[in-house]
Design an enzyme around this catalytic site. Structure first.
Site, PDB file in Angstrom:
ATOM      1  N   ARG A 223      59.484  26.344  21.630  1.00  0.00           N
ATOM      2  CA  ARG A 223      60.128  27.563  21.550  1.00  0.00           C
ATOM      3  C   ARG A 223      61.782  27.533  21.447  1.00  0.00           C
ATOM      4  O   ARG A 223      62.452  27.952  20.724  1.00  0.00           O
ATOM      5  CB  ARG A 223      59.967  28.973  23.037  1.00  0.00           C
TER       6      ARG A 223
ATOM      7  N   CYS B  20      66.625  31.161  29.649  1.00  0.00           N
ATOM      8  CA  CYS B  20      65.578  31.766  29.028  1.00  0.00           C
ATOM      9  C   CYS B  20      65.011  32.457  27.932  1.00  0.00           C
ATOM     10  O   CYS B  20      66.168  32.614  27.248  1.00  0.00           O
ATOM     11  CB  CYS B  20      64.861  31.145  30.655  1.00  0.00           C
TER      12      CYS B  20
END
Length: 269
Positions: free
Chosen positions: A169, A227
């Protein structure tokens, strides 16, 4: 304040003096509450991430913005967590979800720790009995500004910025949840799930310090952690503190907020 990470032996030695909190939650849509009801550590109360540990989601604020302090206080009170309580939280994912509760509590000066290894470390029988604790007095406190970072702080403040997401990611190979792939330019990837070994226990402190040193965290840098939505970023902050590297700051909006802006996204390593 207690160490942010405690083991099962510590928990057993202090069992009568702590509130045990199950904070399971799943990105794939499974129900953490259902998992709790199917079996949890004896005496544990369930804390719901979406209602107790986060405010309403929006593109402007992200998927898990910080909860209103009064909402958070009411949820803690209903769970039997009072101002003087010591909380030990766990999940079944190495603490990457439960770290959100621990970080929020510690940020406002309450005693809280992660159970090292979480559910996987427990060697006794699980229970389906749900405790009904008497409401406790938990006084609302504003989230301390010195422990938080804004989007501007994160992108323009000259801090060392850590991205706690998995490497695929961070690189932008794919993005299963948020508006677009990539990462905040200049951020360094430190996947929080790699803070723990197989079995969910934290790496030895010396190894944690090596991991952080590899991305520039030595104890002197001003660190901001983010995050996808500000949840697992707390795990890196807890791991930092556990390793003796300071506290760092949380960017609550994280990629779920940033990815809805027109700011540039970096890809690759």
């Amino acid at each position: 304040m207690i160490n942010p990470v405690v083991d099962l032996d510590w928990l057993r030695a202090h069992a009568g003096d702590v509130v045990l909190a199950d904070v399971r939650w799943y990105l794939d849509g499974r129900s953490g509450r259902a998992a709790y009801q199917e079996g949890h550590l004896p005496g544990a109360v369930f804390i719901d991430l979406d209602t107790a540990l986060a405010g309403p989601a929006s593109p402007a604020e992200g998927r898990h913005p910080l909860p209103d302090p009064k909402v958070f206080a009411a949820a803690m009170s209903a769970a039997g967590i009072g101002d003087a309580a010591t909380v030990v939280a766990y999940d079944d994912a190495g603490g990457v979800i439960a770290a959100r509760l621990v970080w929020l509590l510690r940020a406002i000066g309450r005693e809280a720790a992660l159970l090292d290894g979480g559910l996987l470390s427990y060697d006794g029988e699980l229970t389906t009995e749900t405790p009904v604790p008497p409401p406790a007095v938990f006084s609302p406190r504003e989230w301390p500004s010195e422990r938080l970072a804004s989007l501007v702080d994160t992108t323009e403040g000259g801090h060392l910025v850590l991205d706690a997401r998995d490497a695929f990611r961070f690189r932008g190979d794919s993005e299963p949840v948020d508006a677009r792939p990539g990462h905040i330019p200049g951020a360094r990837n430190l996947p929080c799930r790699e803070n723990v070994a197989e079995g969910g226990r934290f790496l030895p402190v010396a190894e944690l310090r090596e991991r952080f040193a590899a991305v520039g965290v030595t104890g002197d840098a001003e660190v901001i952690s983010y995050c996808g939505s500000g949840v697992t970023a707390c795990h890196n902050l807890i791991a930092m503190e556990h390793a003796g590297l300071g506290q760092g700051r949380l960017y609550p909006g994280s990629w779920s907020q940033y990815s809805h802006t027109d700011r540039p996204a970096a890809t690759g390593d």
